[in-house]
Design an enzyme around this catalytic site. Structure first.
Site, PDB file in Angstrom:
ATOM      1  N   ASP A  59     -49.773 -51.038  11.730  1.00  0.00           N
ATOM      2  CA  ASP A  59     -49.049 -51.321  10.491  1.00  0.00           C
ATOM      3  C   ASP A  59     -49.219 -50.177   9.495  1.00  0.00           C
ATOM      4  OD1 ASP A  59     -47.373 -52.803   8.879  1.00  0.00           O
ATOM      5  OD2 ASP A  59     -48.964 -54.024   8.016  1.00  0.00           O
ATOM      6  N   GLY A  70     -51.710 -61.879  -0.730  1.00  0.00           N
ATOM      7  CA  GLY A  70     -50.699 -61.976   0.315  1.00  0.00           C
ATOM      8  C   GLY A  70     -50.590 -63.394   0.818  1.00  0.00           C
ATOM      9  N   GLY A  71     -49.770 -63.566   1.812  1.00  0.00           N
ATOM     10  CA  GLY A  71     -49.538 -64.905   2.321  1.00  0.00           C
ATOM     11  C   GLY A  71     -50.760 -65.533   2.963  1.00  0.00           C
ATOM     12  N   TYR A  81     -65.069 -50.099  -2.321  1.00  0.00           N
ATOM     13  CA  TYR A  81     -63.965 -50.195  -3.281  1.00  0.00           C
ATOM     14  C   TYR A  81     -63.468 -48.784  -3.581  1.00  0.00           C
ATOM     15  CZ  TYR A  81     -61.339 -51.222  -7.518  1.00  0.00           C
ATOM     16  OH  TYR A  81     -60.335 -51.335  -8.459  1.00  0.00           O
ATOM     17  N   LYS A  92     -48.149 -47.579   6.952  1.00  0.00           N
ATOM     18  CA  LYS A  92     -47.038 -47.502   6.004  1.00  0.00           C
ATOM     19  C   LYS A  92     -47.594 -47.051   4.657  1.00  0.00           C
ATOM     20  CE  LYS A  92     -47.463 -52.476   5.085  1.00  0.00           C
ATOM     21  NZ  LYS A  92     -46.765 -53.782   5.102  1.00  0.00           N
TER      22      LYS A  92
END
Length: 538
Positions: A148, A22-23, A99, A150
């Protein structure tokens, strides 16, 4: 083979492959070298840390959020093992977590990529959302608000359990965070964002319930609640536009679920269900009952839900034990002549050699699971290049099975030894040394899995072949005779066990001497067999 990247004290965590980026961060699959288990490692990218002060702030936030994640204490949240600010590199933060091998709901909702979306059975959608409710109830009790929620942050694991990801650190790792002012920030994803979060008003557990309503709607309708052309339109729709009732999009949706979705999507938080438990109660009538059969996957638009594991299992078979049957090994297909290349590609040859060496080093340090995975990685490449029945490929598979057995992972080693024994029997004959070795190891695995009767029969069959070929005094025959004697005792056949072990002891006295370690071991077994305790089988 490229040197794996290591982080942590004394390089404890080995990063194998990047699985998400990701960013602001990356997620890696790796191994804990101390505990020999797979892990997920979330890293903050150093290039996004502009200053030591910012790194220190990230470290404080990271540690705080990691502690909160660990406190949730529910199996539906990946467990946190470690949260670290690497002292050697001040701007390197990482989180070490469980994991999870699973399938993202986003992958299911995206469909096969041909424009069709396979709608989930109603009971599947209800089961997924009910499991999310359970996780949220634990989080909200702390209280922690996800902010968040989703489909991208929900996985369905292989056993059908739902895992909710990115609690607490979502605001650090999300790339779609839009900062509005210095005093307020909009954190989340616009397609699932409640009106109060858009308005930078107070965020509460009811905010997560709105996002949950968005997920429920999308699972049942196959499309998001709102689909604006841009972020501004999406935010406006969440603030002002009523959602479409589910039954106008999918008539077979029960009225109760349609009403629940509309209540969850209420613009005013106080008009939503009071908490996650209330949502779960309203979902209960739509969950399968214990002992009920699984729904068929006759999905509305055809196809399958991208291999999604059945999320209803936890309700149909609560607390079910691990299946007793060993998963079958992949079919090797008919044995056909495989052309062997004149030479093995240099890169492949080096990869095979390195895999053997790397696996041996890992096994030597007790890291058997990782040692087996190192071999597994090169097996697929070698099989593609050389053929599934090439001797090098079979050798790699034998070595991997042996590593699994050495690490006492008999459940995974057994089907591989069975498959290899079948291949060697067809290609080299039932009396071939490799065939017999694989059968012997398979019997050993069965004995350790409690399948004593089948293991005994296989040991006896292999012993018969070995004895006919080389007599009863070979090293392999002696080992097999010991195994037969111990298993006879475990089956309650004491007289037969004593006869086998007594004859074995006499032969070993002649071959190895009375004081040899292995001879004394058989003598001890006989003493315990004849005494009140008896030997301990495996």
């Amino acid at each position: 083979m490229a040197q794996a990247r290591r982080i942590g004290e004394q390089g404890r965590y080995e990063l194998i492959e990047e699985i998400e980026s990701g960013g602001m961060g990356t997620v890696w699959r790796g191994y804990d070298a101390v505990l020999d288990r797979e892990i997920a490692v979330k890293l903050i990218r150093p290039d996004v840390v502009a200053s030591p002060a910012q790194a220190e702030e990230f470290a404080r936030r990271f540690e705080r959020e990691a502690r909160v994640t660990a406190r949730i204490g529910h199996h539906g949240v990946p467990q946190v093992f470690d949260a670290v600010l690497d002292e050697a590199s001040y701007d390197r933060l990482y989180l070490v977590m469980e994991y999870v091998r699973g399938i993202s709901l986003r992958r299911v909702l995206t469909g096969p990529g041909d424009g069709r979306v396979a709608l989930l059975p109603v009971s599947w959608a209800a089961s997924i959302v009910a499991q999310i409710c359970t996780v949220l109830s634990y989080a909200h009790a702390i209280p922690v608000v996800h902010r968040d929620l989703k489909p991208d942050n929900v996985l369905v694991a292989a056993d059908g359990t739902v895992k909710v990801l990115d609690f607490g650190i979502a605001k650090l790792l999300r790339t779609d965070v839009t900062r509005l002012t210095a005093t307020g920030s909009r954190i989340g994803t616009s397609r699932y964002m409640p009106p109060e979060q858009i308005d930078c008003a107070q965020i509460t557990p009811l905010s997560d319930l709105y996002a949950l309503g968005c997920v429920l709607h999308e699972l049942l309708a196959g499309e998001p609640v709102f689909s604006g052309d841009n972020e501004y339109q999406l935010l406006h729709q969440h603030m002002k536009v009523p959602p479409k009732p589910l039954r106008t999009l999918r008539p077979e949706v029960p009225e109760g679920l349609e009403a629940l979705a509309l209540d969850l999507l209420a613009k005013v938080p106080e008009q939503r269900p009071v908490d996650a438990y209330a949502v779960y109660e309203r979902l209960s009538p739509h969950l399968p009952q214990p002992g009920s059969a699984a729904d068929s996957l006759a999905l509305t638009h055809g196809g399958s839900p991208s291999g999604l594991p059945d999320p209803t299992v936890v309700y149909r078979q609560p607390n079910a034990p691990l299946r007793r049957t060993t998963p079958p090994a992949p079919s090797l297909g008919p044995v056909a002549p495989v052309p062997i290349p004149a030479r093995v590609d240099t890169a492949l040859r080096d990869a095979i050699r390195d895999a053997y060496a790397r696996s041996a080093d890992l096994a030597e340090s007790g890291r058997f699971a990782q040692a087996a995975d190192v071999l597994k990685a090169v097996i697929a490449t070698a099989a593609t290049a050389l053929g599934a029945h090439n001797s090098r490929v079979l050798g790699l598979r034998r070595q991997r099975a042996a590593v699994l057995m050495a690490g006492e992972d008999f459940q995974r080693a057994l089907p591989e030894f069975d498959a290899l024994a079948a291949v060697y029997a067809r290609t080299a004959g039932p009396g071939n040394e490799s065939t017999l070795e694989c059968r012997r190891h398979a019997a050993y695995c069965r004995a350790n899995l409690g399948q004593a009767t089948v293991a005994l029969r296989e040991f006896q069959e292999v012993l018969q072949v070995v004895s006919d070929a080389a007599g009863d005094a070979s090293e392999t025959a002696l080992d097999l005779r010991r195994s037969v004697g111990v298993l006879l005792f475990s089956e309650g056949r004491r007289t037969e066990a004593e006869g086998v072990l007594d004859a074995l002891h006499e032969d070993m006295c002649v071959l190895l001497g009375e004081d040899h370690e292995e001879t004394r071991e058989i003598a001890d077994l006989l003493a315990r067999l004849r005494g009140p305790e008896g030997p301990r089988p495996y």
